[in-house]
Structure formats: C-alpha cells, structure tokens
Motif scaffolding. Structure first.
Motif, mmCIF file in Angstrom:
data_model
loop_
_atom_site.group_PDB
_atom_site.id
_atom_site.type_symbol
_atom_site.label_atom_id
_atom_site.label_comp_id
_atom_site.label_asym_id
_atom_site.label_seq_id
_atom_site.Cartn_x
_atom_site.Cartn_y
_atom_site.Cartn_z
ATOM 1 N N CYS A 111 0.821 -1.216 0.000
ATOM 2 C CA CYS A 111 0.000 0.000 0.000
ATOM 3 C C CYS A 111 0.853 1.264 0.000
ATOM 4 O O CYS A 111 0.496 2.255 0.640
ATOM 5 C CB CYS A 111 -0.957 -0.002 1.194
ATOM 6 S SG CYS A 111 -0.130 -0.013 2.785
ATOM 7 N N ILE A 112 1.961 1.259 -0.732
ATOM 8 C CA ILE A 112 2.868 2.406 -0.765
ATOM 9 C C ILE A 112 2.183 3.654 -1.327
ATOM 10 O O ILE A 112 2.589 4.778 -1.049
ATOM 11 C CB ILE A 112 4.160 2.074 -1.550
ATOM 12 C CG1 ILE A 112 5.248 3.117 -1.334
ATOM 13 C CG2 ILE A 112 3.884 1.901 -3.028
ATOM 14 C CD1 ILE A 112 5.913 3.050 -0.012
ATOM 15 N N ASP A 113 1.114 3.464 -2.078
ATOM 16 C CA ASP A 113 0.413 4.590 -2.692
ATOM 17 C C ASP A 113 -0.545 5.301 -1.734
ATOM 18 O O ASP A 113 -1.114 6.327 -2.082
ATOM 19 C CB ASP A 113 -0.359 4.115 -3.928
ATOM 20 C CG ASP A 113 -1.388 3.053 -3.602
ATOM 21 O OD1 ASP A 113 -1.146 2.247 -2.679
ATOM 22 O OD2 ASP A 113 -2.422 3.008 -4.284
ATOM 23 N N ARG A 114 -0.687 4.796 -0.512
ATOM 24 C CA ARG A 114 -1.602 5.434 0.442
ATOM 25 C C ARG A 114 -1.211 5.114 1.882
ATOM 26 O O ARG A 114 -1.674 4.151 2.468
ATOM 27 C CB ARG A 114 -3.039 5.005 0.173
ATOM 28 C CG ARG A 114 -3.252 3.529 0.311
ATOM 29 C CD ARG A 114 -4.631 3.084 -0.159
ATOM 30 N NE ARG A 114 -4.843 1.687 0.091
ATOM 31 C CZ ARG A 114 -4.296 0.692 -0.591
ATOM 32 N NH1 ARG A 114 -3.484 0.948 -1.579
ATOM 33 N NH2 ARG A 114 -4.541 -0.570 -0.282
ATOM 34 N N VAL A 115 -0.360 5.939 2.438
ATOM 35 C CA VAL A 115 0.089 5.765 3.817
ATOM 36 C C VAL A 115 -0.379 6.969 4.623
ATOM 37 O O VAL A 115 -0.154 8.115 4.235
ATOM 38 C CB VAL A 115 1.619 5.612 3.891
ATOM 39 C CG1 VAL A 115 2.093 5.563 5.330
ATOM 40 C CG2 VAL A 115 2.053 4.359 3.141
ATOM 41 N N PHE A 116 -1.037 6.694 5.731
ATOM 42 C CA PHE A 116 -1.575 7.741 6.596
ATOM 43 C C PHE A 116 -0.642 7.935 7.785
ATOM 44 O O PHE A 116 -0.291 6.978 8.465
ATOM 45 C CB PHE A 116 -2.978 7.362 7.079
ATOM 46 C CG PHE A 116 -3.982 7.336 5.977
ATOM 47 C CD1 PHE A 116 -4.765 8.452 5.716
ATOM 48 C CD2 PHE A 116 -4.146 6.208 5.195
ATOM 49 C CE1 PHE A 116 -5.688 8.440 4.692
ATOM 50 C CE2 PHE A 116 -5.063 6.185 4.162
ATOM 51 C CZ PHE A 116 -5.837 7.309 3.912
#
Length: 137
Positions: A76-81
């Motif tokens: 999930c490198i494209d969406r890290v919170f």
C-alpha cells in the motif's frame, strides 16, 4: 530556517559529485546525521537553526524509511496515513518534509485533520487491549 547540510554529512561530502554520479546516488542524500559536528574544521559554523533543521530531517527521514518499508510489505505504498502529535496541523514543516521524502521513495503520504487525536486514541486502544488480554500488570 536552518540548513541541515551545515550539520549533516551528505553523500557528496564523501564521494564528491563525480563519485555520486558513478554510484547513481544523489549527492544531496544524507549519509550521516550530525556528522559534521565531529569535524569542526576552522571556519566551519553551524547555527541553532541548522541543528533544529537537521533534527527535523533526521526524524522525518527515519519515519518515512520505516513507513515505506512497512507499506511496501503490505502493498500500500500509494496510500500511507501519518497520525500523531508530531504531524498535527500546526507542524506544517514536518508534514512538508514527510510528504517530500515519501514522494521521493515513490509513495503518497496522507495527513488527517485531527491526527494528534487519532494517535492518542490508537495508543489508548492498544493499552486497553493489553490490559484486557492480561498481558499487562
């Protein structure tokens, strides 16, 4: 604002620009945080602002490296919170550095509006679970 390169040793400080090109590394990459403090050559200066910037960069770079490693593993490198008091809205400088560092690694960082509150809730949830499971004392 300070300049971290007055305190940090960069890859270009070690290998020079030609060496960096041969290695395929950006010369601006931090090789060692605060390493120039040990050199202290005559005429060298480092202000408190430079040290503060270096510290901010060290914390954000390490946070991004860890987050990107876990995100790549999870796919999930494209969406890290990012949440917690350190990335709360008033700390725009930390958010800016984290976002830039994360982008440089091919990721996308998100910051939530009440991130300090969410970090506290996560800590509380974890503590309550430990107590509930009997792992705490």
């Amino acid at each position: 604002t300070g300049d971290a390169k007055h305190a940090d040793k960069l890859v270009s400080d070690i290998y020079g620009e030609e060496g960096c090109a041969n290695l395929g590394l950006p010369g601006t990459l931090t090789a060692s945080n605060f390493a120039k403090l040990g050199d202290m050559a005559p005429g060298w200066s480092c202000s408190e602002k430079d040290l503060a910037r270096s510290l901010l960069q060290m914390v954000t770079q390490q946070s991004v490296l860890l987050a990107s490693a876990f995100a790549r593993h999870a796919g999930c490198i494209d969406r890290v919170f990012f949440v917690g008091g350190f990335v709360d809205e008033p700390n725009w400088m930390a958010r800016e550095r984290i976002a830039a560092n994360f982008r440089g690694l091919g990721g996308c960082a998100y910051f939530l509006k009440h991130s300090d509150f969410l970090g506290a809730l996560g800590s509380l949830k974890c503590a309550l679970k430990v107590l509930e499971d009997g792992d705490g004392q």
